[in-house]
Design a protein around this motif. Structure first.
Motif, PDB file in Angstrom:
ATOM      1  N   MET A   1       0.874  -1.306   0.049  1.00  0.00           N
ATOM      2  CA  MET A   1       0.118   0.110   0.036  1.00  0.00           C
ATOM      3  C   MET A   1       0.941   1.367   0.025  1.00  0.00           C
ATOM      4  O   MET A   1       0.588   2.149  -0.476  1.00  0.00           O
ATOM      5  CB  MET A   1      -0.978   0.021   1.035  1.00  0.00           C
ATOM      6  CG  MET A   1      -1.852   1.369   1.409  1.00  0.00           C
ATOM      7  SD  MET A   1      -2.686   1.706   2.912  1.00  0.00           S
ATOM      8  CE  MET A   1      -3.997   0.035   2.543  1.00  0.00           C
ATOM      9  N   GLU A   2       2.105   1.147   0.753  1.00  0.00           N
ATOM     10  CA  GLU A   2       2.786   2.456   0.988  1.00  0.00           C
ATOM     11  C   GLU A   2       3.447   2.917  -0.353  1.00  0.00           C
ATOM     12  O   GLU A   2       3.364   4.006  -0.774  1.00  0.00           O
ATOM     13  CB  GLU A   2       3.885   2.075   1.869  1.00  0.00           C
ATOM     14  CG  GLU A   2       4.584   3.374   2.315  1.00  0.00           C
ATOM     15  CD  GLU A   2       5.544   3.249   3.496  1.00  0.00           C
ATOM     16  OE1 GLU A   2       6.655   4.061   3.606  1.00  0.00           O
ATOM     17  OE2 GLU A   2       5.269   2.367   4.331  1.00  0.00           O
ATOM     18  N   THR A   3       3.777   2.045  -1.235  1.00  0.00           N
ATOM     19  CA  THR A   3       4.324   2.344  -2.565  1.00  0.00           C
ATOM     20  C   THR A   3       3.369   3.144  -3.408  1.00  0.00           C
ATOM     21  O   THR A   3       3.460   3.968  -4.123  1.00  0.00           O
ATOM     22  CB  THR A   3       5.139   1.139  -3.213  1.00  0.00           C
ATOM     23  OG1 THR A   3       6.128   0.581  -2.348  1.00  0.00           O
ATOM     24  CG2 THR A   3       5.790   1.530  -4.368  1.00  0.00           C
ATOM     25  N   SER A   4       2.131   2.427  -3.370  1.00  0.00           N
ATOM     26  CA  SER A   4       1.158   2.988  -4.483  1.00  0.00           C
ATOM     27  C   SER A   4       0.590   4.137  -4.038  1.00  0.00           C
ATOM     28  O   SER A   4       0.290   5.019  -4.847  1.00  0.00           O
ATOM     29  CB  SER A   4      -0.081   1.815  -4.438  1.00  0.00           C
ATOM     30  OG  SER A   4      -0.765   1.876  -3.321  1.00  0.00           O
ATOM     31  N   VAL A   5       0.403   4.374  -2.622  1.00  0.00           N
ATOM     32  CA  VAL A   5      -0.055   5.605  -2.109  1.00  0.00           C
ATOM     33  C   VAL A   5       1.451   6.827  -2.523  1.00  0.00           C
ATOM     34  O   VAL A   5       0.902   7.975  -2.753  1.00  0.00           O
ATOM     35  CB  VAL A   5      -0.145   5.653  -0.597  1.00  0.00           C
ATOM     36  CG1 VAL A   5      -0.498   7.101   0.168  1.00  0.00           C
ATOM     37  CG2 VAL A   5      -1.327   4.713  -0.321  1.00  0.00           C
ATOM     38  N   ARG A   6       2.362   6.606  -2.119  1.00  0.00           N
ATOM     39  CA  ARG A   6       3.397   7.428  -2.507  1.00  0.00           C
ATOM     40  C   ARG A   6       3.603   7.944  -4.036  1.00  0.00           C
ATOM     41  O   ARG A   6       3.467   9.067  -4.641  1.00  0.00           O
ATOM     42  CB  ARG A   6       5.073   6.708  -2.136  1.00  0.00           C
ATOM     43  CG  ARG A   6       5.266   6.903  -0.814  1.00  0.00           C
ATOM     44  CD  ARG A   6       6.458   6.180  -0.400  1.00  0.00           C
ATOM     45  NE  ARG A   6       6.707   5.865   0.840  1.00  0.00           N
ATOM     46  CZ  ARG A   6       7.060   6.897   1.764  1.00  0.00           C
ATOM     47  NH1 ARG A   6       7.317   8.085   1.302  1.00  0.00           N
ATOM     48  NH2 ARG A   6       7.162   6.509   3.150  1.00  0.00           N
ATOM     49  N   VAL A  80       3.074   7.061   5.448  1.00  0.00           N
ATOM     50  CA  VAL A  80       1.864   6.447   5.431  1.00  0.00           C
ATOM     51  C   VAL A  80       1.455   5.558   6.772  1.00  0.00           C
ATOM     52  O   VAL A  80       2.349   4.842   7.048  1.00  0.00           O
ATOM     53  CB  VAL A  80       2.022   5.485   4.098  1.00  0.00           C
ATOM     54  CG1 VAL A  80       0.681   4.547   4.071  1.00  0.00           C
ATOM     55  CG2 VAL A  80       2.117   6.328   2.689  1.00  0.00           C
ATOM     56  N   SER A  81       0.445   5.847   7.114  1.00  0.00           N
ATOM     57  CA  SER A  81       0.205   5.235   8.315  1.00  0.00           C
ATOM     58  C   SER A  81      -1.424   4.106   7.965  1.00  0.00           C
ATOM     59  O   SER A  81      -2.347   4.745   7.978  1.00  0.00           O
ATOM     60  CB  SER A  81      -0.284   6.161   9.680  1.00  0.00           C
ATOM     61  OG  SER A  81       0.823   7.135   9.815  1.00  0.00           O
ATOM     62  N   PRO A  82      -0.878   2.850   7.804  1.00  0.00           N
ATOM     63  CA  PRO A  82      -2.152   2.045   7.534  1.00  0.00           C
ATOM     64  C   PRO A  82      -3.276   2.113   8.605  1.00  0.00           C
ATOM     65  O   PRO A  82      -2.658   2.217   9.753  1.00  0.00           O
ATOM     66  CB  PRO A  82      -1.438   0.797   7.344  1.00  0.00           C
ATOM     67  CG  PRO A  82       0.002   1.018   7.075  1.00  0.00           C
ATOM     68  CD  PRO A  82       0.348   2.074   7.888  1.00  0.00           C
ATOM     69  N   ILE A  83      -4.473   2.014   8.113  1.00  0.00           N
ATOM     70  CA  ILE A  83      -5.588   1.699   9.186  1.00  0.00           C
ATOM     71  C   ILE A  83      -5.918   0.330   9.000  1.00  0.00           C
ATOM     72  O   ILE A  83      -6.313  -0.304  10.146  1.00  0.00           O
ATOM     73  CB  ILE A  83      -6.608   2.712   8.811  1.00  0.00           C
ATOM     74  CG1 ILE A  83      -6.051   4.278   9.126  1.00  0.00           C
ATOM     75  CG2 ILE A  83      -7.905   2.509   9.752  1.00  0.00           C
ATOM     76  CD1 ILE A  83      -7.215   5.323   8.547  1.00  0.00           C
ATOM     77  N   ASP A  84      -6.225  -0.149   7.947  1.00  0.00           N
ATOM     78  CA  ASP A  84      -6.501  -1.672   7.523  1.00  0.00           C
ATOM     79  C   ASP A  84      -6.186  -1.849   6.117  1.00  0.00           C
ATOM     80  O   ASP A  84      -5.345  -1.021   5.502  1.00  0.00           O
ATOM     81  CB  ASP A  84      -8.047  -1.927   7.626  1.00  0.00           C
ATOM     82  CG  ASP A  84      -8.816  -1.145   6.777  1.00  0.00           C
ATOM     83  OD1 ASP A  84      -8.546  -0.509   5.729  1.00  0.00           O
ATOM     84  OD2 ASP A  84     -10.249  -1.039   7.061  1.00  0.00           O
ATOM     85  N   GLU A  85      -6.520  -2.820   5.412  1.00  0.00           N
ATOM     86  CA  GLU A  85      -5.713  -3.329   4.212  1.00  0.00           C
ATOM     87  C   GLU A  85      -6.234  -2.366   3.108  1.00  0.00           C
ATOM     88  O   GLU A  85      -5.657  -2.199   1.853  1.00  0.00           O
ATOM     89  CB  GLU A  85      -6.122  -4.880   3.778  1.00  0.00           C
ATOM     90  CG  GLU A  85      -7.524  -4.931   3.575  1.00  0.00           C
ATOM     91  CD  GLU A  85      -8.148  -6.519   3.393  1.00  0.00           C
ATOM     92  OE1 GLU A  85      -8.617  -6.778   2.430  1.00  0.00           O
ATOM     93  OE2 GLU A  85      -7.746  -7.188   4.428  1.00  0.00           O
ATOM     94  N   HIS A  86      -7.298  -1.465   3.238  1.00  0.00           N
ATOM     95  CA  HIS A  86      -7.951  -0.672   2.306  1.00  0.00           C
ATOM     96  C   HIS A  86      -7.783   0.797   2.625  1.00  0.00           C
ATOM     97  O   HIS A  86      -8.021   1.821   1.627  1.00  0.00           O
ATOM     98  CB  HIS A  86      -9.292  -0.755   1.930  1.00  0.00           C
ATOM     99  CG  HIS A  86      -9.631  -2.276   1.435  1.00  0.00           C
ATOM    100  ND1 HIS A  86      -9.257  -2.657   0.026  1.00  0.00           N
ATOM    101  CD2 HIS A  86     -10.173  -3.457   2.084  1.00  0.00           C
ATOM    102  CE1 HIS A  86      -9.683  -3.866  -0.147  1.00  0.00           C
ATOM    103  NE2 HIS A  86     -10.144  -4.289   1.152  1.00  0.00           N
ATOM    104  N   THR A 118      -8.142   2.495  -0.962  1.00  0.00           N
ATOM    105  CA  THR A 118      -7.564   1.965  -2.072  1.00  0.00           C
ATOM    106  C   THR A 118      -8.479   0.738  -2.323  1.00  0.00           C
ATOM    107  O   THR A 118      -8.451  -0.310  -1.514  1.00  0.00           O
ATOM    108  CB  THR A 118      -6.245   1.317  -1.803  1.00  0.00           C
ATOM    109  OG1 THR A 118      -5.230   2.679  -1.401  1.00  0.00           O
ATOM    110  CG2 THR A 118      -5.503   0.765  -3.145  1.00  0.00           C
ATOM    111  N   LEU A 119      -8.772   0.687  -3.308  1.00  0.00           N
ATOM    112  CA  LEU A 119      -9.933  -0.427  -3.818  1.00  0.00           C
ATOM    113  C   LEU A 119      -9.511  -0.592  -5.359  1.00  0.00           C
ATOM    114  O   LEU A 119      -9.236   0.284  -6.132  1.00  0.00           O
ATOM    115  CB  LEU A 119     -11.121  -0.053  -3.998  1.00  0.00           C
ATOM    116  CG  LEU A 119     -12.092   0.504  -2.443  1.00  0.00           C
ATOM    117  CD1 LEU A 119     -13.404   0.998  -2.743  1.00  0.00           C
ATOM    118  CD2 LEU A 119     -11.896  -0.901  -1.551  1.00  0.00           C
ATOM    119  N   ASP A 120      -9.390  -2.045  -5.616  1.00  0.00           N
ATOM    120  CA  ASP A 120      -8.773  -2.396  -6.805  1.00  0.00           C
ATOM    121  C   ASP A 120      -7.347  -1.858  -7.108  1.00  0.00           C
ATOM    122  O   ASP A 120      -7.537  -1.601  -8.323  1.00  0.00           O
ATOM    123  CB  ASP A 120      -9.910  -2.306  -7.950  1.00  0.00           C
ATOM    124  CG  ASP A 120     -11.157  -3.120  -7.770  1.00  0.00           C
ATOM    125  OD1 ASP A 120     -11.198  -4.008  -7.231  1.00  0.00           O
ATOM    126  OD2 ASP A 120     -12.233  -2.407  -7.925  1.00  0.00           O
TER     127      ASP A 120
END
Length: 143
Positions: A1-6, A80-86, A118-120
């Motif tokens: 997730m971190e890479t895609s958010v960056r 990036v601070s994840p909350i859950d997988e999405h 992040t969905l799909d």
């Protein structure tokens, strides 16, 4: 997730700078946002929809930024601070560069905390929390 958010925020910054330059594709800019969103700052909390009203507000916002002399928005860091997988909170440290008549350009640092879903495999902003932009701009003599 971190890479895609960056990577998402690199695209976000690129589209912001294109829009500052007058090369606006509001459909592409709007694609960065979820169908509904929330925003909070010292001015209050608001909610909105990703619709033509948002696109019009963004056109007006970019015009306002250009009129203030905003030349460029640069990302200093994305945490990036994840909350859950999405979902996550993306803490984005920005530097805004402003042109000033008869004076050197000025760089102003500020942070915005974005709520990202992040969905799909596609991140979208569904909210943000920011500081007092007007006070910061007044402090630096931009407005």
């Amino acid at each position: 997730m971190e890479t895609s958010v960056r990577k998402f925020f690199e695209r976000y910054a690129s589209l912001f700078n294109q829009s500052l330059g007058g090369n606006m594709d509001m459909d592409e800019v709007a694609s960065l946002y979820a169908s509904d969103f929330i925003a909070a700052s010292p001015a209050g909390v608001m909610s909105g929809k990703n619709d033509d009203q948002l696109k019009q507000a963004m056109v007006q916002g970019y015009a306002r930024y250009r009129a203030m002399g905003t030349k460029e928005m640069r990302i200093r860091n994305v945490g990036v601070s994840p909350i859950d997988e999405h979902h996550c909170v993306a803490n984005v440290a920005w530097t805004a560069i402003y042109a000033r008549k008869g004076q050197p350009d000025i760089a102003i640092d500020f942070d915005v905390h974005y709520f990202v879903q992040t969905l799909d495999g596609e991140p979208k902003v569904f909210g943000w929390v920011s500081g007092d932009e007007q006070a910061l701009l007044r402090k630096h003599g931009i407005i």
